[in-house]
Scaffold this motif. Structure first.
Motif, PDB file in Angstrom:
ATOM      1  N   MET A 142       0.596  -1.229   0.248  1.00 17.20           N
ATOM      2  CA  MET A 142      -0.080  -0.379   0.078  1.00 17.20           C
ATOM      3  C   MET A 142       0.713   1.161   0.107  1.00 17.20           C
ATOM      4  O   MET A 142       2.060   1.039   0.867  1.00 17.20           O
ATOM      5  CB  MET A 142      -0.998  -0.160   1.059  1.00 17.20           C
ATOM      6  CG  MET A 142      -2.423   0.957   1.225  1.00 17.20           C
ATOM      7  SD  MET A 142      -3.399   1.102   2.464  1.00 17.20           S
ATOM      8  CE  MET A 142      -2.606   1.454   4.024  1.00 17.20           C
ATOM      9  N   LEU A 143       0.462   2.312  -1.006  1.00 17.18           N
ATOM     10  CA  LEU A 143       1.291   3.461  -1.024  1.00 17.18           C
ATOM     11  C   LEU A 143       1.089   4.801   0.434  1.00 17.18           C
ATOM     12  O   LEU A 143      -0.400   5.264   0.194  1.00 17.18           O
ATOM     13  CB  LEU A 143       1.172   4.439  -2.449  1.00 17.18           C
ATOM     14  CG  LEU A 143       1.764   5.399  -1.978  1.00 17.18           C
ATOM     15  CD1 LEU A 143       3.137   4.942  -2.513  1.00 17.18           C
ATOM     16  CD2 LEU A 143       1.315   5.591  -3.421  1.00 17.18           C
ATOM     17  N   VAL A 144       2.084   4.971   1.416  1.00 19.61           N
ATOM     18  CA  VAL A 144       1.554   5.714   2.766  1.00 19.61           C
ATOM     19  C   VAL A 144       2.772   6.869   2.166  1.00 19.61           C
ATOM     20  O   VAL A 144       3.599   6.748   1.317  1.00 19.61           O
ATOM     21  CB  VAL A 144       2.126   4.699   3.759  1.00 19.61           C
ATOM     22  CG1 VAL A 144       0.414   3.333   4.553  1.00 19.61           C
ATOM     23  CG2 VAL A 144       3.359   4.636   4.105  1.00 19.61           C
ATOM     24  N   VAL A 145       1.957   8.224   2.557  1.00 21.75           N
ATOM     25  CA  VAL A 145       2.687   9.416   2.623  1.00 21.75           C
ATOM     26  C   VAL A 145       2.609   9.460   4.330  1.00 21.75           C
ATOM     27  O   VAL A 145       2.683   8.971   5.316  1.00 21.75           O
ATOM     28  CB  VAL A 145       2.668  10.215   2.140  1.00 21.75           C
ATOM     29  CG1 VAL A 145       2.292  10.078   1.000  1.00 21.75           C
ATOM     30  CG2 VAL A 145       1.128  10.943   2.734  1.00 21.75           C
ATOM     31  N   ARG A 146       4.019   9.793   4.341  1.00 24.60           N
ATOM     32  CA  ARG A 146       4.276  10.180   5.885  1.00 24.60           C
ATOM     33  C   ARG A 146       3.841  12.566   5.989  1.00 24.60           C
ATOM     34  O   ARG A 146       4.263  13.181   4.962  1.00 24.60           O
ATOM     35  CB  ARG A 146       5.676  10.768   5.953  1.00 24.60           C
ATOM     36  CG  ARG A 146       6.404  11.323   7.606  1.00 24.60           C
ATOM     37  CD  ARG A 146       7.605  10.646   7.841  1.00 24.60           C
ATOM     38  NE  ARG A 146       8.017   8.529   7.833  1.00 24.60           N
ATOM     39  CZ  ARG A 146       7.830   8.340   8.319  1.00 24.60           C
ATOM     40  NH1 ARG A 146       6.723   8.322   9.657  1.00 24.60           N
ATOM     41  NH2 ARG A 146       7.496   6.776   8.211  1.00 24.60           N
ATOM     42  N   ARG A 147       3.527  12.526   7.197  1.00 19.59           N
ATOM     43  CA  ARG A 147       2.662  13.942   7.185  1.00 19.59           C
ATOM     44  C   ARG A 147       3.645  14.718   6.756  1.00 19.59           C
ATOM     45  O   ARG A 147       5.024  14.421   8.444  1.00 19.59           O
ATOM     46  CB  ARG A 147       1.875  14.163   7.728  1.00 19.59           C
ATOM     47  CG  ARG A 147       0.976  13.279   7.368  1.00 19.59           C
ATOM     48  CD  ARG A 147      -0.940  13.340   8.687  1.00 19.59           C
ATOM     49  NE  ARG A 147      -0.825  15.132   8.640  1.00 19.59           N
ATOM     50  CZ  ARG A 147      -2.063  15.832   8.082  1.00 19.59           C
ATOM     51  NH1 ARG A 147      -2.047  14.510   7.174  1.00 19.59           N
ATOM     52  NH2 ARG A 147      -1.886  16.324   8.312  1.00 19.59           N
ATOM     53  N   ALA A 148       4.064  16.034   6.432  1.00 20.11           N
ATOM     54  CA  ALA A 148       5.031  17.287   6.278  1.00 20.11           C
ATOM     55  C   ALA A 148       4.230  18.641   7.225  1.00 20.11           C
ATOM     56  O   ALA A 148       5.048  19.299   7.742  1.00 20.11           O
ATOM     57  CB  ALA A 148       5.355  17.259   4.842  1.00 20.11           C
ATOM     58  N   LYS A 149       3.699  18.732   7.866  1.00 16.33           N
ATOM     59  CA  LYS A 149       2.664  19.704   8.135  1.00 16.33           C
ATOM     60  C   LYS A 149       1.299  19.127   9.576  1.00 16.33           C
ATOM     61  O   LYS A 149       1.326  17.921   9.095  1.00 16.33           O
ATOM     62  CB  LYS A 149       1.934  20.199   7.531  1.00 16.33           C
ATOM     63  CG  LYS A 149       2.541  20.961   6.078  1.00 16.33           C
ATOM     64  CD  LYS A 149       1.275  22.155   5.066  1.00 16.33           C
ATOM     65  CE  LYS A 149       2.159  21.908   4.033  1.00 16.33           C
ATOM     66  NZ  LYS A 149       1.338  22.394   2.863  1.00 16.33           N
ATOM     67  N   GLU A 150       1.470  19.432  10.602  1.00 16.30           N
ATOM     68  CA  GLU A 150       0.886  19.393  11.629  1.00 16.30           C
ATOM     69  C   GLU A 150      -0.638  19.614  10.576  1.00 16.30           C
ATOM     70  O   GLU A 150      -0.964  20.565   9.797  1.00 16.30           O
ATOM     71  CB  GLU A 150       0.551  20.498  12.318  1.00 16.30           C
ATOM     72  CG  GLU A 150       1.946  20.187  13.504  1.00 16.30           C
ATOM     73  CD  GLU A 150       2.340  19.538  13.798  1.00 16.30           C
ATOM     74  OE1 GLU A 150       1.660  18.275  14.377  1.00 16.30           O
ATOM     75  OE2 GLU A 150       3.356  18.929  14.591  1.00 16.30           O
ATOM     76  N   PRO A 151      -1.702  18.806  12.018  1.00 16.27           N
ATOM     77  CA  PRO A 151      -1.477  18.038  12.971  1.00 16.27           C
ATOM     78  C   PRO A 151      -0.979  16.656  12.681  1.00 16.27           C
ATOM     79  O   PRO A 151      -0.753  16.583  11.284  1.00 16.27           O
ATOM     80  CB  PRO A 151      -3.352  18.006  13.017  1.00 16.27           C
ATOM     81  CG  PRO A 151      -4.466  18.076  11.489  1.00 16.27           C
ATOM     82  CD  PRO A 151      -3.037  18.829  10.944  1.00 16.27           C
ATOM     83  N   ALA A 152      -0.141  16.207  13.167  1.00 16.52           N
ATOM     84  CA  ALA A 152       0.385  14.762  13.170  1.00 16.52           C
ATOM     85  C   ALA A 152       1.663  14.638  12.382  1.00 16.52           C
ATOM     86  O   ALA A 152       2.157  13.516  11.541  1.00 16.52           O
ATOM     87  CB  ALA A 152      -0.866  13.738  12.695  1.00 16.52           C
ATOM     88  N   LYS A 153       2.595  15.669  12.551  1.00 16.54           N
ATOM     89  CA  LYS A 153       3.545  15.943  11.197  1.00 16.54           C
ATOM     90  C   LYS A 153       4.488  14.885  11.621  1.00 16.54           C
ATOM     91  O   LYS A 153       4.769  14.449  13.036  1.00 16.54           O
ATOM     92  CB  LYS A 153       4.283  17.064  11.666  1.00 16.54           C
ATOM     93  CG  LYS A 153       5.470  17.086  11.202  1.00 16.54           C
ATOM     94  CD  LYS A 153       5.735  18.799  11.228  1.00 16.54           C
ATOM     95  CE  LYS A 153       7.266  18.686  10.304  1.00 16.54           C
ATOM     96  NZ  LYS A 153       7.556  19.974  10.913  1.00 16.54           N
ATOM     97  N   GLY A 154       4.872  13.882  10.576  1.00 16.91           N
ATOM     98  CA  GLY A 154       5.849  13.290  10.629  1.00 16.91           C
ATOM     99  C   GLY A 154       5.290  11.702  11.224  1.00 16.91           C
ATOM    100  O   GLY A 154       5.779  10.828  10.930  1.00 16.91           O
ATOM    101  N   THR A 155       4.179  11.982  10.999  1.00 21.16           N
ATOM    102  CA  THR A 155       3.558  10.544  11.167  1.00 21.16           C
ATOM    103  C   THR A 155       2.642   9.876   9.802  1.00 21.16           C
ATOM    104  O   THR A 155       2.813  11.014   8.745  1.00 21.16           O
ATOM    105  CB  THR A 155       1.838  10.085  11.748  1.00 21.16           C
ATOM    106  OG1 THR A 155       0.914  10.975  11.591  1.00 21.16           O
ATOM    107  CG2 THR A 155       2.289  10.878  13.615  1.00 21.16           C
ATOM    108  N   LEU A 156       2.458   8.538   9.591  1.00 21.95           N
ATOM    109  CA  LEU A 156       1.726   8.258   8.512  1.00 21.95           C
ATOM    110  C   LEU A 156       0.499   8.898   8.105  1.00 21.95           C
ATOM    111  O   LEU A 156      -0.389   8.862   9.124  1.00 21.95           O
ATOM    112  CB  LEU A 156       1.864   6.023   8.687  1.00 21.95           C
ATOM    113  CG  LEU A 156       3.188   6.126   8.848  1.00 21.95           C
ATOM    114  CD1 LEU A 156       3.335   4.058   8.272  1.00 21.95           C
ATOM    115  CD2 LEU A 156       3.887   6.202   7.171  1.00 21.95           C
TER     116      LEU A 156
END
Length: 180
Positions: A57-71
């Motif tokens: 599955m294609l996932v991304v990592r958040r670049a911004k808040e909220p939850a910055k840095g999470t999948l």
């Protein structure tokens, strides 16, 4: 933390400017002077379960808040004048560089997305996006700091920082056929 009702932000009638803009019911305010009624309806948002033939599955990592840095899953708000499908395709392109055609509606859920300290009520619509054959290079952009393929068997819902996405991932994983 108390989530403010979206109508609490509206103190004046947006049509005539009157301060007599009062609660009409749970989802609306009405102006005593001009009679205008404003309804607070949810914004449309999308998320994509993009899966390939290798059961990744294609996932991304958040670049911004909220939850910055999470999948996260590729997706976002639908723009005015777009269909949900057009918005889903645009968000996938913006965040991963992929052009997709085959998108299949899975399910929806209500959500409150915290943005700039305000709870934005959304209706999240989740789609299955199967991709096959030779895939083009993926390039994270826009709201995504990173984009990568993750084996479905290694997906941990706790790694997804937004509650609504985490719940959708759980729902998706629970719906997979045996042996996927």
């Amino acid at each position: 933390m108390r989530v403010e009702h979206p109508l609490e932000k509206f103190r004046y009638c947006p049509v005539c400017g009157s301060a007599h803009f009062e609660v009409n019911n749970f989802k609306s305010k009405k102006c005593r002077d001009c009679g205008f009624t404003y309804y607070a309806n949810p914004c449309s948002a999308t998320a994509a379960f993009i899966v390939n033939e290798r059961q990744e599955m294609l996932v991304v990592r958040r670049a911004k808040e909220p939850a910055k840095g999470t999948l996260d899953l590729p997706g976002g708000f639908v723009d005015m004048g777009e269909t949900v499908e057009e918005g889903m395709r645009r968000e996938i392109k913006e965040e991963t560089g992929l052009d997709v055609q085959d998108i299949r509606y899975l399910f929806s859920s209500p959500n409150i997305y915290m943005y700039s300290g305000m709870g934005v009520h959304t209706l999240d619509m989740d789609f299955l996006v199967p991709v096959s054959g030779e895939l083009p290079a993926i390039s994270a952009a826009d709201d995504a700091a990173e984009a990568f393929w993750l084996p479905v068997s290694e997906i941990n819902p706790a790694d997804f920082g937004l509650t609504s996405i985490r719940n959708a991932v759980i729902r998706f994983l629970n719906s997979l056929p045996e042996g996927f």
